[in-house]
Design an enzyme around this catalytic site. Structure first.
Site, mmCIF file in Angstrom:
data_model
loop_
_atom_site.group_PDB
_atom_site.id
_atom_site.type_symbol
_atom_site.label_atom_id
_atom_site.label_comp_id
_atom_site.label_asym_id
_atom_site.label_seq_id
_atom_site.Cartn_x
_atom_site.Cartn_y
_atom_site.Cartn_z
ATOM 1 N N HIS A 144 0.822 -1.216 0.000
ATOM 2 C CA HIS A 144 0.000 0.000 0.000
ATOM 3 C C HIS A 144 0.856 1.265 0.000
ATOM 4 C CE1 HIS A 144 -0.065 -0.082 4.594
ATOM 5 N NE2 HIS A 144 -0.054 1.210 4.416
ATOM 6 N N ASP A 180 1.301 -7.715 2.354
ATOM 7 C CA ASP A 180 1.397 -6.282 2.070
ATOM 8 C C ASP A 180 2.852 -5.809 1.899
ATOM 9 O OD1 ASP A 180 0.878 -3.585 1.817
ATOM 10 O OD2 ASP A 180 -0.463 -3.476 3.544
ATOM 11 N N SER A 240 3.928 2.235 8.447
ATOM 12 C CA SER A 240 3.729 1.265 7.372
ATOM 13 C C SER A 240 5.052 1.020 6.679
ATOM 14 C CB SER A 240 2.726 1.793 6.352
ATOM 15 O OG SER A 240 1.439 1.542 6.796
HETATM 16 N N1 ARG Z 1 -4.940 0.424 7.682
HETATM 17 C C1 ARG Z 1 -3.658 0.516 7.039
HETATM 18 C C2 ARG Z 1 -3.140 1.946 7.122
HETATM 19 O O1 ARG Z 1 -3.696 2.745 7.790
HETATM 20 C C3 ARG Z 1 -3.687 -0.001 5.628
HETATM 21 C C4 ARG Z 1 -4.440 0.830 4.656
HETATM 22 C C5 ARG Z 1 -4.413 0.309 3.245
HETATM 23 N N2 ARG Z 1 -5.290 -0.835 3.039
HETATM 24 C C6 ARG Z 1 -6.639 -0.766 2.763
HETATM 25 N N3 ARG Z 1 -7.301 -1.881 2.657
HETATM 26 N N4 ARG Z 1 -7.289 0.364 2.604
HETATM 27 O O2 ARG Z 1 -2.513 2.576 6.354
#
Ligand code: ARG
Length: 654
Positions: free
Chosen positions: A85, A208, A589
């Protein structure tokens, strides 16, 4: 409710001892303050191994990736990993109908196939230095310190950051590299497996990760992209441990957490959990329901809105967990109890009254802040309005491109229905002096929000543009100046209150709130109890991926190649993700998750939603970060990507 009648003192007593365990995002240069505790918990290296200016240390293997993620070096030839991501927009930019790398994944089989990404940079921290004395007593300005530190060196960047609300200043000096190429990414059905359904949740099975390579000029210095550049030779890179990750193991995270507010006033916390989060969640629920309705009935709309819906839903889910966690942990009551003890202690000192003054300022701020958030979640989200603004301000050369890129992913029925729902909510909320006159004029002219929508979404962009600018002007004139003024007063009181908190608890080691600078968090691999009678184990495996696999459900439709590999047998226990108690937040991340020997065991990518209140109050019983097990990366690179040449340049600890 039962819990509301438990006495505040009892609650404070029950939690105080436990709360500090594993909490904290420590400044690497001050890690010697924590190294004893880290070693007592199993860490085998020294403070100098974590951070050193003179010799290579782990900090030299960690980078700020782009503008808001972390990445780490895993080979002597500049190979870097971060999250899928985090690399998403680069992967997307290289994708087309013929080469859909988001869908199919991408693996450079030779160095010449690695793809350049203009604009993408990585920053290494060279050093950090306490410059409080220089700024406070010696009259230096931040700008002077930055200029002196940069000294015209190619790629060198510097910034001065205040920590503890202006009580201390640190100078951070970086080296920025600007030729960073895409090396590999799994298909989204692995890299984003579980999508928004599983986001912020456990059990998790997302692969990821994505891989990049830093390039430098022949002398290993930063350079713009050139075919003549060569792979960067890092001072330090991570060895990879394949030994496995089990409950109780020591883990430590090195990365760039973005923003936390651990020392704020109870009224600030109450506003977040009882006012702001519920309001924003309510508004986003309306929008997400509308998007989902149309996305479910058309494949084309689903593609157009999947990334938009993902970003709306990411914070939506986080805020729900945050409000719930603050409530469940009685954070507001605990803070009030703390403030009461502080108040008593502060009598007759320079800190006398600061708690109450802050409370009063929060009360003054609340209506303005709430209006700001309503504006940002309603009028400001109308797609056609911000497009009208961009389009009408673009010159004639840019206009076509602006129009094309907007309409490619635009479905008017969604935008129009959202407009009606959002303006309805805004209309109910905006009262008295905080109600834009423009809103009343429009309602008088059109008679209803629905009829107004017909005009905003009519053939000409003029009314949409008028809507955009009228609301923007109202916000800038009637709301923002008040917020800026009150926040200014709050900030200067926090400077005093923070100092007061330190004086009040002299034996406690404070860590500064996150501000996207490099930090160390340590803890252990551990499951948790999300609710009474339920325990979540900290490891997930490929078996769980197969249990979720469903070709009918977009978020759970794995690539056929993964099904085929699994069918060969023997891969059931392939590790996928794990949980730990490291204190992390957005910006972490892609951060390396490291074991007691300093070897890489995982890549951080998320937290559990029940624990997202850790940005305000960390509770070791429930706050968990979620990481990709590095062995899943190795499995995917080799078996799914067929890119085992990448494993050859890595160094394995075992
Ligand atoms: N929750 C994670 C973060 O805040 C991953 C976000 C990306 N993934 C998603 N399914 N939207 O960045």
């Amino acid at each position: 409710m039962f819990k509301k009648i438990i006495s505040v003192a009892l609650v404070a007593f029950a939690l105080s001892a436990e709360v500090l365990a594993d909490e904290g995002m420590w400044l690497p240069a001050l890690i010697s303050q924590r190294i004893g505790d880290m070693q007592a918990k199993g860490f085998k290296l020294t403070a100098e191994d974590i951070y050193s200016v003179n010799q290579a240390s782990l900090k030299d293997a960690v980078v700020l990736f782009g503008s808001g993620c972390t990445g780490e070096l895993i080979s002597g030839e500049g190979l870097l990993v971060t999250n899928h991501h985090c690399g998403y927009s680069q992967i997307q930019k290289h994708s087309s109908v013929e080469h859909d790398y988001l869908r199919d994944g991408f693996w450079a089989m030779t160095r010449s196939e690695e793809l350049p990404n203009p604009g993408l940079t990585v920053k290494f921290l060279e050093r950090m230095e306490d410059v409080t004395d220089l700024i406070v007593n010696k009259g230096y300005t931040a700008e002077q310190l930055v200029n002196d530190a940069v000294g015209g060196v190619n790629g060198r960047k510097a910034q001065v950051e205040s920590i503890f609300y202006g009580n201390q200043y640190y100078l951070f000096v970086f080296r920025e590299y600007r030729d960073v190429r895409l090396v590999g990414a799994p298909p989204s059905s692995i890299g984003k497996f579980g999508g928004d359904t599983d986001n912020w949740m456990w059990p998790r099975h997302t692969g990821d990760f994505s891989m990049f390579r830093i390039y430098a000029d022949k002398d290993n210095n930063p350079a713009d992209y050139s075919a003549d550049n060569v792979p960067y030779t890092p001072r330090k890179y991570f060895r990879i441990s394949r030994a496995g990750v089990k409950e109780g193991d020591f883990t430590f995270i090195y990365g760039c957490p973005g923003s936390t507010r651990e020392y704020i006033h109870s009224e600030g916390v109450r506003y977040i959990s009882e006012v702001s989060d519920p309001a924003k969640v309510g508004l986003r629920t309306l929008r997400l329901d509308i998007m989902k309705k149309y996305m479910d009935s058309s494949q084309q709309v689903r593609i157009q809105y999947s990334s938009k819906a993902a970003s709306v839903s990411n914070a939506w889910k986080k805020w729900q967990g945050e409000a719930m966690g603050i409530d469940k942990n009685m954070v507001v009551d605990r803070k009030r109890g703390y403030e009461q003890r502080f108040r008593e202690w502060a009598k007759g000192t320079e800190y006398d009254g600061v708690v109450d003054s802050l409370g009063a300022l929060y009360a003054e701020l609340e209506p303005y802040n709430l209006m700001k958030e309503y504006y940002q979640e309603t009028a400001y989200t109308v797609e056609i309005a911000s497009f009208a603004n961009r389009y009408l301000k673009a010159d004639s050369v840019q206009r076509n491109a602006v129009r094309e890129s907007f309409y490619k992913d635009y479905y008017q029925p969604i935008d129009k229905e959202c407009f009606i729902a959002m303006m309805g909510a805004f209309d109910r909320q905006a009262k008295g002096s905080l109600r834009p006159e423009y809103l009343d004029r429009q309602l008088a002219e059109y008679g209803s929000i629905e009829a107004w929508a017909e005009a905003v979404f009519g053939d000409s962009l003029n009314i949409a543009y008028e809507f955009y600018s009228e609301f923007m002007n109202w916000y800038r004139e009637d709301v923002l100046p008040q917020i800026t003024r009150i926040n200014g007063e709050i900030e200067s009181l926090y400077k005093v209150y923070m100092r007061g908190q330190m004086a009040f608890e002299p034996e406690r080691t404070f860590y500064p709130d996150a501000n996207l600078t490099l930090r160390v968090a340590y803890g252990k691999v551990q499951g948790y109890e999300p609710s009474d009678g339920v325990y979540y184990y900290p490891n997930s495996t490929l078996r769980g991926v197969m249990e979720k696999d469903n070709p009918e459900i977009f978020d759970y439709n794995i690539p056929q190649v993964l099904r085929d590999i699994y069918a060969q047998g023997g891969y059931e226990d392939t590790p996928v993700c794990f949980l730990a108690t490291n204190h992390t937040t957005g910006g972490n991340s892609g951060s390396p998750v490291i074991n007691a020997d300093g070897d890489l065991i995982g890549i951080n990518f998320d937290r559990v939603w029940e624990g997202t209140m850790s940005d305000i109050a960390f509770d070791p019983r429930i706050c968990r970060n979620i990481s990709l097990d590095i062995r899943y990366l190795l499995f995917v690179v080799e078996k799914v990507g067929g890119a085992s040449h990448l494993l050859e340049e890595m160094t394995f600890a075992n």
